[in-house]
Design a protein around this motif. Structure first.
Motif, PDB file in Angstrom:
ATOM      1  N   PHE A  37       0.849  -1.190   0.000  1.00 17.02           N
ATOM      2  CA  PHE A  37       0.000   0.000   0.000  1.00 17.02           C
ATOM      3  C   PHE A  37       0.886   1.242   0.000  1.00 17.02           C
ATOM      4  O   PHE A  37       1.793   1.362   0.833  1.00 17.02           O
ATOM      5  CB  PHE A  37      -0.919   0.018   1.231  1.00 17.02           C
ATOM      6  N   SER A  38       0.618   2.150  -0.929  1.00 19.01           N
ATOM      7  CA  SER A  38       1.335   3.420  -0.978  1.00 19.01           C
ATOM      8  C   SER A  38       0.542   4.497  -0.245  1.00 19.01           C
ATOM      9  O   SER A  38      -0.693   4.431  -0.155  1.00 19.01           O
ATOM     10  CB  SER A  38       1.565   3.852  -2.427  1.00 19.01           C
ATOM     11  N   VAL A  39       1.275   5.478   0.266  1.00 18.57           N
ATOM     12  CA  VAL A  39       0.659   6.599   0.966  1.00 18.57           C
ATOM     13  C   VAL A  39      -0.395   7.244   0.071  1.00 18.57           C
ATOM     14  O   VAL A  39      -0.242   7.280  -1.153  1.00 18.57           O
ATOM     15  CB  VAL A  39       1.755   7.627   1.368  1.00 18.57           C
ATOM     16  N   PRO A  40      -1.517   7.717   0.634  1.00 16.80           N
ATOM     17  CA  PRO A  40      -2.506   8.411  -0.192  1.00 16.80           C
ATOM     18  C   PRO A  40      -1.860   9.546  -0.980  1.00 16.80           C
ATOM     19  O   PRO A  40      -0.892  10.174  -0.511  1.00 16.80           O
ATOM     20  CB  PRO A  40      -3.507   8.941   0.841  1.00 16.80           C
ATOM     21  N   ALA A  41      -2.333   9.795  -2.167  1.00 17.26           N
ATOM     22  CA  ALA A  41      -1.799  10.870  -2.991  1.00 17.26           C
ATOM     23  C   ALA A  41      -1.826  12.181  -2.211  1.00 17.26           C
ATOM     24  O   ALA A  41      -2.867  12.585  -1.683  1.00 17.26           O
ATOM     25  CB  ALA A  41      -2.603  11.003  -4.278  1.00 17.26           C
ATOM     26  N   GLY A  42      -0.680  12.829  -2.099  1.00 18.31           N
ATOM     27  CA  GLY A  42      -0.579  14.075  -1.355  1.00 18.31           C
ATOM     28  C   GLY A  42      -0.531  13.908   0.148  1.00 18.31           C
ATOM     29  O   GLY A  42      -0.516  14.896   0.881  1.00 18.31           O
ATOM     30  N   GLY A  43      -0.505  12.653   0.626  1.00 21.59           N
ATOM     31  CA  GLY A  43      -0.517  12.396   2.066  1.00 21.59           C
ATOM     32  C   GLY A  43       0.850  12.558   2.701  1.00 21.59           C
ATOM     33  O   GLY A  43       1.874  12.690   2.022  1.00 21.59           O
ATOM     34  N   ASP A  44       0.878  12.533   4.022  1.00 26.26           N
ATOM     35  CA  ASP A  44       2.101  12.690   4.797  1.00 26.26           C
ATOM     36  C   ASP A  44       2.748  11.317   5.006  1.00 26.26           C
ATOM     37  O   ASP A  44       2.133  10.406   5.573  1.00 26.26           O
ATOM     38  CB  ASP A  44       1.781  13.338   6.150  1.00 26.26           C
ATOM     39  N   ASN A  45       3.995  11.169   4.554  1.00 26.02           N
ATOM     40  CA  ASN A  45       4.675   9.888   4.644  1.00 26.02           C
ATOM     41  C   ASN A  45       4.817   9.408   6.084  1.00 26.02           C
ATOM     42  O   ASN A  45       4.550   8.239   6.396  1.00 26.02           O
ATOM     43  CB  ASN A  45       6.070   9.983   4.010  1.00 26.02           C
ATOM     44  N   ASP A  46       5.247  10.285   6.968  1.00 27.90           N
ATOM     45  CA  ASP A  46       5.494   9.883   8.349  1.00 27.90           C
ATOM     46  C   ASP A  46       4.207   9.468   9.054  1.00 27.90           C
ATOM     47  O   ASP A  46       4.184   8.486   9.807  1.00 27.90           O
ATOM     48  CB  ASP A  46       6.169  11.022   9.117  1.00 27.90           C
ATOM     49  N   VAL A  47       3.139  10.210   8.826  1.00 30.47           N
ATOM     50  CA  VAL A  47       1.849   9.866   9.429  1.00 30.47           C
ATOM     51  C   VAL A  47       1.384   8.508   8.907  1.00 30.47           C
ATOM     52  O   VAL A  47       0.897   7.658   9.674  1.00 30.47           O
ATOM     53  CB  VAL A  47       0.799  10.956   9.134  1.00 30.47           C
ATOM     54  N   PHE A  48       1.551   8.291   7.608  1.00 32.58           N
ATOM     55  CA  PHE A  48       1.147   7.019   7.006  1.00 32.58           C
ATOM     56  C   PHE A  48       1.893   5.854   7.647  1.00 32.58           C
ATOM     57  O   PHE A  48       1.294   4.818   7.988  1.00 32.58           O
ATOM     58  CB  PHE A  48       1.404   7.074   5.503  1.00 32.58           C
TER      59      PHE A  48
END
Length: 468
Positions: free
Chosen positions: A388-399
């Motif tokens: 699973f990739s981070v949501p588009a435009g999402g925060d990597n660290d939060v993900f």
């Protein structure tokens, strides 16, 4: 004995040019490919012979100093990384091909031989070694066997475990266990070599292996096909297996989003087909005698007539086949460019793959709305890299803070379907604690009993695999 004296003895045991305390030389050995695990060690040992490995382990066992074996450092679960300052044991200089027996269809190689070099040696002898994976240019045989590597040809030839005739292993106390036989039949007690395959260096250090060779394929067909669903992919797989008499060697599932990542981030790639499709399969069938092209083309044509396949292309040359495989082999690299990812290496019965994907994607969507599923891999043997990739435009660290929650949800579904939470990558440190949720207490205790028996001082890769 002081620690300094122990280090002196270990350097002497490793021989000339067999050790390093240079931080720059050690640094590449301390981080794995995904950069998830960063280790530390002040001593790198680089033995060149089995006798040197034996002497090193005997010293470590006597003095209680932990040691982490490492091959090509291509593992993905942290099993090869010294996380707590352990001594690092690289087998890279043990890189001799000891014997090739074309008539006996076997090859004996040392643990540090790179997988691609084994393939080449087999080819030069007119034979074929089928273990193949994306990291074959740097992965070594010792690491491949210690993790029971899978790769793309498991469907036809089995995982690394099935390709081994014999092993040479150094035990924790320095004794050399010589099981380096090339017999196809030996019914004289426990098959001890199997204990060390997939054990991730926790029971002994593999120093050499006798491996099976196979007839070189004379007929090969590679095709890339658009399918509407995983169910259609499985139906196509079964039809292709039936019509070729089980000659399908690889059958890989690729989602549209994965292909788009590759086209976006990997140079010199192109869409193999004119129109987009939600799913694709990359398939390959090989035979030492049977002409496969007409059979495969007939199967695909019938599948298109019945709606299992929307479009397909066959490789007309080795270069075209390599281009199709480049798409599949670039998926992990392409996903890196899309930001953080949470990855799973799981397997379920082939028939359960559609249910795994449906339920797994739904479960993760509840935890991380907008997470982009990128499931791909060896659908022919039930092994899906459920990423699973981070949501588009999402925060990597939060993900990435959701890693444990997402993994637990996926693993619970895998377990409910009768699957495994590690199909080919091993447990390492990543899944060391998780596995106790899914293995029975009897299995866990028996594995721990083996560890205590073979490595009572817990010097071999401590804290990895099934922890004591």
């Amino acid at each position: 004995m002081t620690y300094a004296n122990v280090i002196t003895r270990l350097k002497e045991a490793a021989g000339p040019n067999g050790w390093s305390e240079d931080a720059g030389e050690i640094a590449p050995h301390l981080v794995e490919w995904r950069s998830k695990y960063q280790g530390h060690s002040t001593l790198l040992l680089k033995p060149q012979t089995t006798a040197q490995v034996s002497a090193i382990l005997a010293i470590c066992n006597q003095t209680g100093n932990a040691i982490v074996p490492q091959g090509g450092n291509t593992g993905l679960v942290g099993g090869q990384i010294p996380l707590n300052g352990e001594i690092l044991l690289s087998l890279g200089r043990m890189n001799k091909i000891r014997n090739v027996d074309a008539e006996g269809a076997s090859i004996i190689v040392e643990a540090g031989v790179v997988l691609a070099n084994v393939q080449h040696a087999a080819d030069e002898a007119g034979k074929y070694f089928p273990l193949s994976l994306a990291a074959e240019g740097s992965a070594t045989i010792g690491g491949n066997l210690s993790t029971n590597a899978g790769g793309v040809n498991v469907l036809r030839y089995g995982p690394a475990r099935d390709l081994v005739l014999g092993l040479e292993v150094v035990l924790a106390d320095g004794r050399v266990l010589d099981l380096l036989r090339t017999l196809r039949k030996d019914n004289t007690g426990y098959d001890l070599k199997q204990l060390f395959i997939g054990a991730e260096g926790t029971l002994g250090v593999i120093t050499a292996a006798a491996l099976k060779l196979f007839p070189k394929p004379k007929s090969r067909v590679t095709a890339f096909a658009a399918v509407p669903s995983p169910e259609a992919a499985i139906a196509l797989l079964n039809r292709m297996q039936d019509e070729t008499g089980g000659q399908v060697s690889a059958f890989e599932l690729i989602p549209r989003v994965g292909l788009e990542f590759v086209l976006k981030h990997i140079p010199q790639t192109s869409d193999p087909l004119a129109a987009p499709s939600p799913w694709y399969v990359l398939m390959e069938a090989t035979s030492a005698a049977l002409p496969l092209n007409d059979i495969a083309e007939s199967v695909i044509a019938h599948a298109m007539d019945t709606g299992l396949v929307a479009d397909a292309v066959f490789a007309a040359s080795e270069a075209q086949a390599a281009s199709l495989w480049r798409v599949r082999e670039s998926l992990s690299e392409a996903q890196k460019h899309e930001g953080a990812s949470i990855k799973h290496d799981v397997s379920v019965p082939v028939r359960a793959i559609p249910e795994l994907l449906k339920n797994g994607i739904a479960a993760v969507e509840k935890i991380v709305p907008g997470a982009r599923p990128v499931p791909f891999g060896h659908i022919g043997d039930g092994n899906i890299h459920f990423n699973f990739s981070v949501p588009a435009g999402g925060d990597n660290d939060v993900f990435l803070t959701k890693w444990n929650e997402v993994s637990r949800a996926v693993h619970n579904i895998v377990h409910s379907l009768g699957g495994s939470i590690s199909a080919e990558h091993g447990l390492g440190v990543m899944k060391r604690d998780e596995i106790v949720r899914y293995k029975s207490p009897a299995e866990i205790e028996l594995m721990r009993t083996l560890k205590r028996t073979l490595d009572p001082n817990n010097i071999l890769n401590p804290g990895k695999g099934v922890a004591i």
